[in-house]
Design a protein around this motif. Structure first.
Motif, PDB file in Angstrom:
ATOM      1  N   UNK A  89       5.024 -24.452  40.384  1.00 25.34           N
ATOM      2  CA  UNK A  89       4.583 -24.757  39.022  1.00 25.34           C
ATOM      3  C   UNK A  89       5.137 -23.668  38.105  1.00 25.34           C
ATOM      4  N   UNK A  90       6.012 -24.041  37.200  1.00 23.57           N
ATOM      5  CA  UNK A  90       6.657 -23.088  36.293  1.00 23.57           C
ATOM      6  C   UNK A  90       6.089 -23.260  34.890  1.00 23.57           C
ATOM      7  N   UNK A  91       5.578 -22.186  34.315  1.00 19.27           N
ATOM      8  CA  UNK A  91       5.040 -22.276  32.948  1.00 19.27           C
ATOM      9  C   UNK A  91       4.092 -21.137  32.659  1.00 19.27           C
ATOM     10  N   UNK A 120       4.932 -29.701  20.731  1.00 19.67           N
ATOM     11  CA  UNK A 120       4.060 -30.330  21.725  1.00 19.67           C
ATOM     12  C   UNK A 120       2.628 -29.892  21.512  1.00 19.67           C
ATOM     13  N   UNK A 121       2.364 -28.590  21.716  1.00 14.17           N
ATOM     14  CA  UNK A 121       1.022 -28.065  21.512  1.00 14.17           C
ATOM     15  C   UNK A 121       0.573 -28.241  20.063  1.00 14.17           C
ATOM     16  N   UNK A 147       9.521 -14.671  26.016  1.00 14.22           N
ATOM     17  CA  UNK A 147      10.568 -14.547  27.029  1.00 14.22           C
ATOM     18  C   UNK A 147      10.341 -15.514  28.187  1.00 14.22           C
ATOM     19  N   UNK A 148      11.432 -16.154  28.598  1.00 14.64           N
ATOM     20  CA  UNK A 148      11.461 -17.047  29.759  1.00 14.64           C
ATOM     21  C   UNK A 148      10.661 -18.336  29.566  1.00 14.64           C
ATOM     22  N   UNK A 149      10.227 -18.616  28.333  1.00 17.70           N
ATOM     23  CA  UNK A 149       9.474 -19.851  28.081  1.00 17.70           C
ATOM     24  C   UNK A 149      10.432 -21.016  27.845  1.00 17.70           C
ATOM     25  N   UNK A 150       9.885 -22.241  27.886  1.00 17.28           N
ATOM     26  CA  UNK A 150      10.693 -23.421  27.618  1.00 17.28           C
ATOM     27  C   UNK A 150      11.233 -23.426  26.196  1.00 17.28           C
ATOM     28  N   UNK A 151      10.390 -23.014  25.217  1.00 16.92           N
ATOM     29  CA  UNK A 151      10.834 -22.935  23.826  1.00 16.92           C
ATOM     30  C   UNK A 151      12.012 -21.988  23.676  1.00 16.92           C
ATOM     31  N   UNK A 155       4.915 -31.557  25.246  1.00 17.33           N
ATOM     32  CA  UNK A 155       5.871 -32.215  24.357  1.00 17.33           C
ATOM     33  C   UNK A 155       6.901 -32.898  25.239  1.00 17.33           C
ATOM     34  N   UNK A 156       7.760 -32.100  25.808  1.00 19.33           N
ATOM     35  CA  UNK A 156       8.664 -32.542  26.867  1.00 19.33           C
ATOM     36  C   UNK A 156       8.940 -31.306  27.705  1.00 19.33           C
ATOM     37  N   UNK A 157       8.406 -31.259  28.915  1.00 16.60           N
ATOM     38  CA  UNK A 157       8.481 -30.068  29.764  1.00 16.60           C
ATOM     39  C   UNK A 157       9.912 -29.853  30.244  1.00 16.60           C
TER      40      UNK A 157
END
Length: 420
Positions: free
Chosen positions: A247-249, A138-139, A65-69, A332-334
């Motif tokens: 910083x978001x992540x 990315x990871x 939840x709420x992740x970039x992916x 990968x690409x933030x």
């Protein structure tokens, strides 16, 4: 996939099941103006669309939840549905066995799979007979290829895939170095589309409402907030005096949230920059690492952590921040960087390939190498509002030109219809 079998007849075009209105209107134009043209020009095109509109696509991703992916795969799904495809979204972490995935594919009647993350999704795709396309996360490519066991699994997933998608050139180059025998004609770069929806979220109200959790420290509370001197932060926020570096992540080692904390806090205290704050926003994904992070935050004045926010809340916070900061070890690409650019917020990013593929130092953002270099560049920026304005305008223009949602939709639609 079920296809239309009836023979083409131009006089029945109005009854044809066409979901894409733009194509429908083109067909109507030719029908009215030139019956021959619709037979000669649009017959192939229409048969192509007939095939597409009953295609069922499974989007597979490790959904946090709420992740970039999560934001990325949800946006891609919405775009493909606009094109008329039937899409289903599943979390690869919840389909732990290939048998679980097979049952899902049979139940939904899936024609093709679009999967994010070569390892977390790829490991359950190895034996799948349905065509699938892998999107590099990315990871997976940057970090997991050094693990021999995981590399073996990813290699099988890559070799059985129909196509590979990278968000940027640096990730595509890394992929080619890991799997040099993979056909380069089957590797595409599709930049992420960017859309932002800031709401009326107020960081001042949020911290006022949750500051009590610092005292209670009840483990398991969804809204725990950690930091010190939050009374000072609230007073400064109320007077619009502070500059927030956000910083978001997810709080995990690859994002390296510890990279700047001590240096930032020491600089803030020694140089009297008490109106500057480092704010972390994100879900913790590793309890052991989070405990270490939490203790560091508690020891360092000027640093605050809050849990993950909804997409709309996060966009509003980024918009109100002095800068969006990225200090990851690899990316990968933030997506947060792209969103900050779209919101005209200054981006300050660590010098790693995934970041520099997007951020051009001094042009559309700021790039730093070390914590000390970060402080040096921040000190210059604090005295140069005109430079920040120029950089953020350039960043906004870059996003508008290079990261269009419409272009992303078209690229994935074309790719899926190529293999199904």
């Amino acid at each position: 996939m079920k296809l239309y079998q009836r023979e083409w007849r131009s006089d029945k075009v109005d009854r044809l099941f066409v979901r894409d209105r733009s194509v429908y209107n083109v067909i109507r134009f030719y029908k009215v103006h030139d019956n021959k043209q619709i037979n000669s020009i649009n017959k192939c095109q229409l048969n192509y669309y007939r095939c597409c509109f009953e295609m069922k696509v499974l989007l597979l991703s490790p959904l946090v939840d709420f992740s970039g992916n999560f934001a990325t795969v949800t946006r891609i799904k919405k775009g493909l549905e606009k094109k008329g495809l039937r899409c289903f979204l599943k979390c690869s972490l919840k389909l732990s066995r290939s048998e679980d995935l097979k049952d899902t594919l049979d139940e939904l009647g899936i024609d093709i799979i679009l999967a994010v993350h070569v390892y977390k999704s790829g490991k359950i795709l190895i034996d799948v007979k349905i065509p699938y396309i892998l999107i590099l996360g990315g990871t997976d490519v940057n970090e997991l290829t050094s693990d021999h066991e995981k590399m073996d699994i990813m290699t099988k997933a890559v070799n059985n895939s129909r196509h590979i998608v990278a968000f940027g050139e640096s990730l595509a180059v890394k992929f080619k170095s890991c799997w040099p025998n993979y056909d380069p004609m089957n590797v595409s770069i599709i930049p992420q589309g960017v859309e932002v929806f800031p709401n009326s979220f107020s960081i001042t109200s949020y911290i006022k409402n949750h500051a009590k959790d610092i005292v209670t420290e009840q483990e398991g509370q969804p809204n725990c907030l950690y930091g010190c001197d939050t009374d000072l932060l609230i007073r400064q926020l109320s007077k619009s005096e502070c500059k927030i570096f956000t910083i978001v992540g997810g709080i995990r080692s690859v994002k390296n949230p510890l990279f700047l904390i001590k240096t930032f806090s020491d600089w803030r205290m020694k140089q009297g920059k008490v109106t500057c704050w480092l704010l972390f926003v994100g879900a913790h994904q590793n309890d052991t690492f989070f405990e270490k992070f939490k203790e560091e935050v508690r020891r360092c004045p000027g640093v605050v952590y809050i849990p993950a926010l909804s997409t709309e809340d996060a966009h509003a916070l980024i918009q109100d921040s002095f800068a969006l900061v990225n200090c990851s070890d690899s990316e990968g690409m933030a997506l947060a960087i792209l969103e900050a650019m779209a919101l005209k917020t200054l981006v300050i990013a660590r010098n790693i390939p995934g970041n520099t593929a997007v951020v051009d130092d001094g042009q559309n953002g700021i790039v730093f190498d070390t914590p000390e270099n970060f402080i040096e560049k921040v000190e210059n920026l604090l005295e140069a509002p005109e430079i920040i304005k120029r950089i953020t305008e350039e960043a906004f223009n870059y996003i508008s030109n290079k990261h269009s949602v419409a272009n992303e939709e078209n690229a994935y639609f074309s790719l899926l219809t190529k293999y199904c």
